[in-house]
Design a protein around this motif. Structure first.
Motif, mmCIF file in Angstrom:
data_model
loop_
_atom_site.group_PDB
_atom_site.id
_atom_site.type_symbol
_atom_site.label_atom_id
_atom_site.label_comp_id
_atom_site.label_asym_id
_atom_site.label_seq_id
_atom_site.Cartn_x
_atom_site.Cartn_y
_atom_site.Cartn_z
ATOM 1 N N ASP A 84 0.815 -1.215 0.000
ATOM 2 C CA ASP A 84 0.000 0.000 0.000
ATOM 3 C C ASP A 84 0.852 1.271 0.000
ATOM 4 N N LEU A 85 2.138 1.127 0.312
ATOM 5 C CA LEU A 85 3.017 2.301 0.314
ATOM 6 C C LEU A 85 3.564 2.611 -1.073
ATOM 7 N N ALA A 86 3.254 1.741 -2.056
ATOM 8 C CA ALA A 86 3.894 1.845 -3.368
ATOM 9 C C ALA A 86 3.737 3.236 -3.983
ATOM 10 N N LEU A 87 2.500 3.762 -3.977
ATOM 11 C CA LEU A 87 2.235 5.048 -4.626
ATOM 12 C C LEU A 87 3.084 6.161 -3.995
ATOM 13 N N LEU A 88 3.116 6.172 -2.666
ATOM 14 C CA LEU A 88 3.849 7.246 -1.988
ATOM 15 C C LEU A 88 5.353 7.081 -2.164
ATOM 16 N N ARG A 89 5.848 5.852 -2.083
ATOM 17 C CA ARG A 89 7.291 5.632 -2.204
ATOM 18 C C ARG A 89 7.790 6.060 -3.582
ATOM 19 N N VAL A 90 7.053 5.666 -4.615
ATOM 20 C CA VAL A 90 7.519 6.007 -5.958
ATOM 21 C C VAL A 90 7.412 7.516 -6.180
ATOM 22 N N SER A 91 6.436 8.165 -5.559
ATOM 23 C CA SER A 91 6.310 9.618 -5.698
ATOM 24 C C SER A 91 7.454 10.334 -5.001
ATOM 25 N N VAL A 92 7.761 9.904 -3.792
ATOM 26 C CA VAL A 92 8.843 10.542 -3.043
ATOM 27 C C VAL A 92 10.159 10.383 -3.806
ATOM 28 N N LYS A 93 10.344 9.221 -4.426
ATOM 29 C CA LYS A 93 11.594 8.949 -5.139
ATOM 30 C C LYS A 93 11.707 9.784 -6.419
ATOM 31 N N THR A 94 10.555 10.127 -7.018
ATOM 32 C CA THR A 94 10.579 10.752 -8.334
ATOM 33 C C THR A 94 10.486 12.277 -8.302
ATOM 34 N N PHE A 95 9.719 12.810 -7.325
ATOM 35 C CA PHE A 95 9.329 14.225 -7.438
ATOM 36 C C PHE A 95 9.981 15.124 -6.400
ATOM 37 N N ASP A 96 9.923 16.440 -6.688
ATOM 38 C CA ASP A 96 10.310 17.451 -5.716
ATOM 39 C C ASP A 96 9.311 17.431 -4.560
ATOM 40 N N PRO A 97 9.765 17.929 -3.399
ATOM 41 C CA PRO A 97 8.874 17.908 -2.229
ATOM 42 C C PRO A 97 7.529 18.595 -2.448
ATOM 43 N N TRP A 98 7.483 19.656 -3.232
ATOM 44 C CA TRP A 98 6.185 20.350 -3.347
ATOM 45 C C TRP A 98 5.166 19.497 -4.090
ATOM 46 N N VAL A 99 5.628 18.698 -5.068
ATOM 47 C CA VAL A 99 4.702 17.793 -5.769
ATOM 48 C C VAL A 99 4.218 16.715 -4.799
ATOM 49 N N VAL A 100 5.164 16.185 -4.016
ATOM 50 C CA VAL A 100 4.802 15.186 -3.015
ATOM 51 C C VAL A 100 3.775 15.780 -2.047
ATOM 52 N N GLY A 101 3.935 17.066 -1.739
ATOM 53 C CA GLY A 101 2.993 17.741 -0.842
ATOM 54 C C GLY A 101 1.587 17.753 -1.418
ATOM 55 N N ILE A 102 1.478 18.007 -2.713
ATOM 56 C CA ILE A 102 0.146 18.028 -3.325
ATOM 57 C C ILE A 102 -0.458 16.625 -3.309
ATOM 58 N N ILE A 103 0.383 15.621 -3.606
ATOM 59 C CA ILE A 103 -0.106 14.242 -3.557
ATOM 60 C C ILE A 103 -0.560 13.907 -2.137
ATOM 61 N N GLY A 104 0.253 14.313 -1.169
ATOM 62 C CA GLY A 104 -0.098 14.056 0.230
ATOM 63 C C GLY A 104 -1.386 14.762 0.603
ATOM 64 N N ALA A 105 -1.562 16.001 0.125
ATOM 65 C CA ALA A 105 -2.776 16.752 0.452
ATOM 66 C C ALA A 105 -4.004 16.041 -0.116
ATOM 67 N N ALA A 106 -3.885 15.543 -1.365
ATOM 68 C CA ALA A 106 -5.003 14.791 -1.950
ATOM 69 C C ALA A 106 -5.301 13.565 -1.103
ATOM 70 N N GLY A 107 -4.237 12.906 -0.662
ATOM 71 C CA GLY A 107 -4.406 11.709 0.166
ATOM 72 C C GLY A 107 -5.087 12.023 1.492
ATOM 73 N N VAL A 108 -4.691 13.148 2.098
ATOM 74 C CA VAL A 108 -5.295 13.532 3.370
ATOM 75 C C VAL A 108 -6.796 13.753 3.200
ATOM 76 N N LEU A 109 -7.166 14.440 2.113
ATOM 77 C CA LEU A 109 -8.592 14.704 1.902
ATOM 78 C C LEU A 109 -9.368 13.416 1.611
ATOM 79 N N THR A 110 -8.721 12.434 0.935
ATOM 80 C CA THR A 110 -9.437 11.179 0.699
ATOM 81 C C THR A 110 -9.699 10.452 2.012
ATOM 82 N N ALA A 111 -8.953 10.778 3.038
ATOM 83 C CA ALA A 111 -9.246 10.173 4.340
ATOM 84 C C ALA A 111 -10.291 10.985 5.100
ATOM 85 N N LEU A 112 -10.204 12.315 4.996
ATOM 86 C CA LEU A 112 -11.082 13.162 5.820
ATOM 87 C C LEU A 112 -12.546 13.089 5.382
#
Lengths: 483, 73
Positions: free
Chosen positions: A303-331
């Motif tokens: 289940d960590l695959a999406l986040l791991r590959v994103s962290v490895k590929t992108f700058d932190p700000w892109v990872v932040g947007i992905i993380g923000a989308a993820g946070v909202l899918t939980a909220l």
């Protein structure tokens, strides 16, 4: 504070702000709080249903399944479409009945249809037991997303606490209005993130989607088709059918049907939703891209695959947007579950005699929100991995409501209240036995052909359910007639 | 019974049965393995079929769904 963390924090603040603002001076009766005064238009209903359906489980789980299991993950794309077809007829019928009879919660529906208060209480308890693990899973997902996206700067524990506090506050104040408005932001964000990742990662890492699948097939022959045994074609078909049946039976999804202004919304939804859920295709692409890029994640770590590959590929700000989308899918689903559980406990278990406009009801429901959140927190921190088993059991639990629902919508209901109770009890007991004892059709019928052994064992519980309901209904019908 | 209401059985059957009907890697369509392309195609077809049903329902003079009884059975 790194860029990723700043963006995630901003999304938290935005969700909280939107949630609080959504109230806009409304008088919060239970009907207003739990089902938006039955005044949501087609677009808001679309966003609300999409918001509940695309959860952290789909965001992390669908990419995780593609990464870890390959072709069996495709079932996720199928069951939604089948469920939307059924919803074209089911949802307007449920909505109309709820509106005519002033219903607020899922147990209301069953208690009213079967004219049986005990059945209502039973449905309420089943719903709450099924929803707690669902909520816990959202919280765990939230913790994982924030800690991975912030590269460990925020621990999962801190993230979960912050998330719970935000949800509790805005649900208590704005109820379903909060969920609907957060869902607007969430859907735009998740759509953008999923499509971007699904197209960009295969192109950047493997030179396109076709070449990516070539490489996977070369490295893992058979990974992109269903295996002959285990998660085979008959597993696939039975799982798609069962999950589609359970789709609208989650109490929070069922309850949000009530919030529509007109039943037209559901028929339009049935047209648009199948297309919308093609977003999952791009989530699969991310999982497959990660398979080649960050191999070796085993078991639930997939289940960590999406986040791991994103962290490895992108700058932190892109990872932040992905993380923000993820946070909202939980909220968003988290808030709906909290609200549903509180509504059900207050209206169908504790204050059973109160009419929907009783002012004690919203007070009690709001008071229960932090209590339910605390229970979920306890399980989140103490529950361990068994929570996945509980979630699967939760899905199977709500699916057992399908026979009683479908029969109640027939012109002449073949089931009596007592029959429906007997069916539900027998079905749930079978689910518990099968889940805890790890029973399958293969272990029940060791000599049966493979296609029978691979069937989803959830069908066994449904068969027991229908059999018990039929027998008790027949006996009950005959009894009073003679007397 | 309006027969067009049975139309959605086709995409539903194609999706549920995809493991039996389309469990193949080739031919690849737009780079996708055939099984995945099959599923994506039928999901899109689901939308189209539901649009057709919706249009036909809207055109028929009778209400699309029989009126719900108010009283519980």
């Amino acid at each position: 504070m790194n860029a990723a963390l700043a963006i995630i924090a901003a999304s938290f603040a935005l969700a909280l702000g939107l949630g609080l603002r959504a109230r806009r001076g409304r008088q919060m009766s239970l009907t207003e709080w739990a089902v938006g005064g039955r005044a949501f238009g087609a677009i808001l209903i679309f966003l609300l249903l999409a918001g509940e359906i695309y959860t952290t489980f789909t965001f992390l789980g669908a990419s995780g399944w593609a990464y870890g299991r390959g072709a069996p993950a495709f079932y996720i794309l199928c069951y939604g479409a089948v469920a939307y077809i059924m919803s074209y007829w089911l949802a307007p019928a449920i909505w109309r009945y709820a509106r005519t009879n002033d219903l607020v919660s899922q147990p209301d529906f069953f208690a009213h249809k079967y004219d049986s208060r005990p059945f209502g209480i039973l449905v309420a308890l089943v719903g709450v037991v099924a929803m707690i693990p669902y909520l816990v899973l959202q919280l765990k997902g939230l913790g994982i997303i924030v800690s991975e996206a912030s590269l460990g700067a925020v621990s999962p524990t801190v993230a979960i606490w912050l998330g719970v506090i935000a949800v509790v506050v805005y649900v208590m104040i704005s109820g379903i209005h909060a969920s609907a408005w957060t869902a607007v932001v969430k859907d735009i964000l998740i759509l953008g993130v999923a499509i971007f990742l699904g197209l960009y990662l295969p192109a950047r890492l493997h030179g396109g989607i076709g070449p990516m699948f070539d490489t996977i097939e070369a490295q893992r022959p058979g990974f992109l088709t269903l295996p002959a045994t285990g998660q085979s074609a008959s597993w696939f078909a039975s799982t798609v059918l069962l999950t589609a049946l359970g789709f609208y039976l989650w109490p929070h999804t069922f309850g949000s049907i009530y919030s529509a202004k007109a039943s037209e919304a559901f028929r339009k939804n049935a047209i648009v939703m199948p297309l919308y859920q093609l977003v999952m295709l791009f989530v699969f692409f991310v999982g497959f891209a990660a398979l080649l890029e960050v191999p070796g994640l085993q078991g639930t770590d997939a289940d960590l695959a999406l986040l791991r590959v994103s962290v490895k590929t992108f700058d932190p700000w892109v990872v932040g947007i992905i993380g923000a989308a993820g946070v909202l899918t939980a909220l968003v689903p988290g808030s709906m579950i909290l609200m549903s559980a509180a509504t059900i406990l207050s209206k169908n278990v504790i204050l059973r005699d109160a009419p929907p406009e009783d002012p004690r009801l919203p007070r009690l429901a709001k008071g229960l929100v932090p209590v339910i959140a605390a229970v979920a927190l306890w399980f989140t921190f103490r529950g361990g991995d068994s929570i996945v088993a509980l979630l699967l059991m939760g899905y199977a639990f709500v699916t057992q409501l399908a026979p009683a629902l479908l029969c109640s919508l027939l012109p002449r209901n073949p089931l009596t209240g007592a029959g429906a109770i007997a069916g539900l009890v027998a079905g749930e007991a079978t689910v518990a036995w099968v889940t805890i004892g790890k029973v399958s059709f293969a272990s029940l019928l060791p000599d049966a052909p493979t296609w029978v052994q691979d069937l989803n064992v959830g069908f066994a519980a449904l068969i027991v359910n229908v059999a018990a309901a039929t027998v008790v209904s027949l006996v009950g019908r005959r009894g009073p007639a003679r007397a | 019974m309006r027969l067009y209401r049975l139309l959605p059985v086709i995409p539903a059957g194609a999706l549920v049965g995809s493991g039996w009907i389309a469990n193949r890697l080739e031919p690849r369509i737009l780079g996708l393995p055939f099984l995945l392309a099959w599923i994506v195609g039928w999901v899109v077809a689901t939308s189209v079929v539901m649009l057709i049903v919706y249009r036909l329902d809207a055109r028929s003079p009778n209400p699309a769904i029989p009126p719900t009884r108010v009283e519980p059975e």
